[in-house]
Scaffold this motif. Structure first.
Motif, short mmCIF file in Angstrom:
data_model
loop_
_atom_site.label_atom_id
_atom_site.label_comp_id
_atom_site.label_asym_id
_atom_site.label_seq_id
_atom_site.Cartn_x
_atom_site.Cartn_y
_atom_site.Cartn_z
N ASP A 37 0.68 -0.89 0.01
CA ASP A 37 0.07 -0.13 0.14
C ASP A 37 1.21 1.25 -0.38
O ASP A 37 1.86 1.26 0.69
CB ASP A 37 -0.71 -0.09 1.20
CG ASP A 37 -2.01 -0.72 0.75
OD1 ASP A 37 -2.83 -1.21 0.26
OD2 ASP A 37 -2.18 -1.65 2.38
N GLU A 38 -0.25 2.30 -0.09
CA GLU A 38 1.38 3.25 -0.15
C GLU A 38 1.42 3.95 1.04
O GLU A 38 0.59 3.88 1.97
CB GLU A 38 0.58 4.67 -1.21
CG GLU A 38 0.09 4.60 -3.19
CD GLU A 38 0.54 4.98 -3.90
OE1 GLU A 38 1.53 5.30 -3.23
OE2 GLU A 38 0.84 4.52 -4.81
N GLY A 39 2.71 4.64 0.95
CA GLY A 39 3.20 5.03 2.17
C GLY A 39 3.37 4.55 3.00
O GLY A 39 4.51 5.34 4.27
N GLU A 40 4.43 2.91 2.49
CA GLU A 40 3.87 2.20 3.34
C GLU A 40 5.79 2.18 3.88
O GLU A 40 6.87 3.10 3.24
CB GLU A 40 4.51 0.39 3.15
CG GLU A 40 2.56 0.51 3.07
CD GLU A 40 2.92 -1.36 2.59
OE1 GLU A 40 1.70 -1.28 2.83
OE2 GLU A 40 4.16 -1.98 2.14
N GLN A 41 6.57 2.40 4.77
CA GLN A 41 7.81 2.55 5.49
C GLN A 41 8.68 0.86 5.49
O GLN A 41 8.26 -0.08 6.29
CB GLN A 41 8.03 2.75 6.92
CG GLN A 41 6.99 4.20 7.47
CD GLN A 41 8.24 5.50 6.33
OE1 GLN A 41 8.91 5.49 6.66
NE2 GLN A 41 7.05 6.51 6.88
N HIS A 42 10.11 1.20 4.88
CA HIS A 42 10.85 -0.06 4.59
C HIS A 42 11.97 0.08 5.07
O HIS A 42 12.54 1.27 4.54
CB HIS A 42 10.53 -0.87 3.50
CG HIS A 42 9.18 -1.60 2.65
ND1 HIS A 42 8.85 -2.63 3.66
CD2 HIS A 42 8.09 -1.10 2.12
CE1 HIS A 42 7.54 -2.80 2.92
NE2 HIS A 42 6.95 -1.70 2.28
N ALA A 71 6.76 7.21 -4.94
CA ALA A 71 5.15 6.90 -4.88
C ALA A 71 5.37 5.81 -4.86
O ALA A 71 6.01 5.27 -6.21
CB ALA A 71 4.67 7.91 -5.56
N GLY A 72 3.93 5.05 -5.25
CA GLY A 72 3.95 3.83 -6.17
C GLY A 72 3.62 2.38 -4.65
O GLY A 72 4.48 2.83 -4.17
N SER A 73 2.69 1.58 -5.13
CA SER A 73 2.93 0.15 -4.83
C SER A 73 1.76 -1.06 -5.51
O SER A 73 1.75 -0.50 -6.93
CB SER A 73 1.47 0.66 -3.39
OG SER A 73 0.21 1.11 -4.21
N LEU A 74 1.80 -2.00 -4.84
CA LEU A 74 1.44 -2.93 -5.64
C LEU A 74 -0.18 -3.37 -5.94
O LEU A 74 -0.93 -3.27 -6.92
CB LEU A 74 1.49 -4.25 -4.82
CG LEU A 74 3.56 -4.80 -4.66
CD1 LEU A 74 3.36 -6.91 -4.12
CD2 LEU A 74 3.75 -5.11 -6.00
N ASN A 75 -0.78 -3.02 -4.24
CA ASN A 75 -2.16 -2.40 -5.18
C ASN A 75 -2.67 -1.57 -6.14
O ASN A 75 -3.70 -1.54 -6.77
CB ASN A 75 -2.84 -1.66 -4.16
CG ASN A 75 -2.34 -3.23 -2.62
OD1 ASN A 75 -2.96 -4.01 -3.51
ND2 ASN A 75 -3.11 -2.73 -1.22
#
Length: 277
Positions: free
Chosen positions: A37-42, A55-59
């Protein structure tokens, strides 16, 4: 039965555009990355100029694929966790029953990746080994074992000029460091070995160098001014994406195995895309 493409690193950039290209061509998709999901921290992730996640996500990629009328499976995967890659393969086979194309596009992108030689830490090389050699090997072998059972398949590995040649300048002046160069050099060797060993059993394997591509990751690395400075030698991510699709579907593609395909000139030579320059 529709063909299935499994594309890693599909939350943004080249991977996202490759997923959309395959979807438009009628493939069903399995897409993987860390960011669901957008905005996740890794940990060990690039950030934008404001320090925020890219920006960007699998969903978001999955939503765009569904809008094209194709099936899509979202499978979270972290290259620094080999078990997650093997689980992803199992999930894709369980959902679709087959994988016709594997695109190894995901990479480890920590900011330590291009540390200078004297500053390079052993922990960085351990992550490079995990993310560029071990996990891609385990994932590819698991997928290829299934491809052999179904009679064949295509593997496309995404390398870089850093894996093919020496840096033009030192890492601290904008060149690449040993860790990144070594990781991509390993990527560059995988397809040729597979083609030699498994080509007579229906496996086609390719190495593609996208060149400099205007992705979110590039902007985060060199900034907007750097992208502008490179504009004469830069391509949108749709260019390598279309080359990948061509390699997976064209009857002419197998003769381009056992070499590194420079995506940008190749796209023009083969008239795969219109001239974007």
């Amino acid at each position: 039965m529709n063909k299935v493409a499994f594309i890693t690193g599909a939350s943004r950039g080249i991977g996202r555009e490759a997923a959309l290209a395959f979807a438009r061509a009628g493939f069903d998709l399995a897409i993987s990355a860390r960011t669901v999901d957008e905005g996740e921290q890794h940990e060990h992730a690039l950030r934008d100029a404001a320090g925020e996640p890219l920006a960007g996500s699998l969903n978001s990629t999955a939503a765009a694929i569904r809008a094209l009328g194709r099936r899509v499976l979202v499978v979270p995967m972290d290259l620094l966790d080999s078990a997650s890659a093997l689980t992803a393969c199992t999930q894709v086979i369980a959902e679709f029953g087959r994988i016709d194309v594997l695109v190894n596009n995901a990479i480890y992108q920590g900011r330590d990746l291009n540390s200078g030689f004297l500053a390079l830490q052993p922990q960085t090389l351990e992550r490079v080994f995990q993310g560029y050699i071990l996990t891609p090997f385990l994932l590819t072998r698991a997928v290829v074992e299934n491809m052999l059972e179904q009679g064949g398949g295509v593997v496309i590995n995404v390398t870089s000029g850093a894996g093919e040649s020496d840096p033009p300048v030192a890492a601290e002046k904008g060149g690449w460091g040993y860790a990144y160069g070594a990781g991509k050099a390993a990527v560059s060797r995988l397809a040729g070995v597979m083609a030699a060993e498994l080509g007579d059993r229906g496996i086609c394997a390719y190495t593609i160098n996208p060149g400099v591509v205007s992705t979110e990751a590039l902007k985060a690395t060199i900034g907007d001014k750097g992208v502008i400075a490179l504009r004469a030698g830069i391509a949108p991510p749709q260019v390598p994406a279309q080359v990948m699709l061509w390699l997976a579907t064209s009857p002419e593609a197998p003769r381009y195995q056992k070499r590194t395909i420079a995506a940008q000139p190749f796209a023009l030579e083969q008239q795969i895309v219109a001239d974007w320059r």
